[in-house]
Motif scaffolding. Structure first.
Motif, short mmCIF file in Angstrom:
data_model
loop_
_atom_site.label_atom_id
_atom_site.label_comp_id
_atom_site.label_asym_id
_atom_site.label_seq_id
_atom_site.Cartn_x
_atom_site.Cartn_y
_atom_site.Cartn_z
N ARG A 144 6.70 21.99 -1.78
CA ARG A 144 8.28 21.66 -1.63
C ARG A 144 8.98 20.23 -1.48
NH1 ARG A 144 13.24 23.26 -1.70
NH2 ARG A 144 14.57 22.64 -0.48
N ALA A 145 7.90 19.99 -0.57
CA ALA A 145 8.52 18.02 -0.05
C ALA A 145 8.14 17.15 -1.27
CB ALA A 145 7.81 17.79 1.10
N SER A 146 7.33 17.76 -2.13
CA SER A 146 6.45 16.80 -3.40
C SER A 146 7.12 17.39 -4.00
CB SER A 146 4.59 16.86 -3.20
OG SER A 146 4.45 16.61 -1.55
#
Length: 135
Positions: free
Chosen positions: A31-33
């Motif tokens: 999600r963060a990437s």
């Protein structure tokens, strides 16, 4: 077209995770990437597989919320590792994806990870090539 043509237009950044990390950490990293799959490395830093959104779903479907505490290694794709080289033609990689029912393939040249190619990358490159030919 070759895999190298796609890699030239993509960010060289690949997102990897250790084989013994948890599914929850992997999901957060995806999600963060903003990626749909992670390269999985073993303790020796060798690429041993891919961990995808489908694997997150499988962990939760099989084990409920406790699946997030499971290790990534329990859900990575079966061996042997399906990979390609930057010199491979896109049609070949697309057949690999269809044959193995996968959407992401690590690109490994001379034993070194140089990127990841996805079904979306191939579709976009095919669309771009078609647009150039039509013009």
């Amino acid at each position: 077209m070759h895999v190298a043509d796609i890699l030239r237009s993509k960010s060289p950044r690949t997102v990897a995770i250790a084989w013994n990390e948890t599914v929850g950490v992997a999901a957060g990293l995806m999600r963060a990437s903003n990626v749909g799959a992670l390269v999985v490395r073993n303790a020796a830093e060798a690429v041993i597989g891919m961990f995808s959104e489908r694997d997150v779903v499988a962990a939760i479907a099989e084990r409920g919320a406790s699946g997030l505490s499971s290790k990534v290694s329990q859900f990575i794709s079966a061996r042997p590792l399906v990979s390609c080289r930057s010199q491979d033609r896109l049609a070949y990689v697309e057949r690999l994806m269809i044959c193995h029912q996968i959407r992401h393939v690590p690109v490994i040249d001379n034993g070194r990870l140089v990127g990841v190619v996805s079904k979306r990358d191939i579709a976009f490159a095919s669309d771009q090539a078609g647009a150039v030919q039509a013009a």
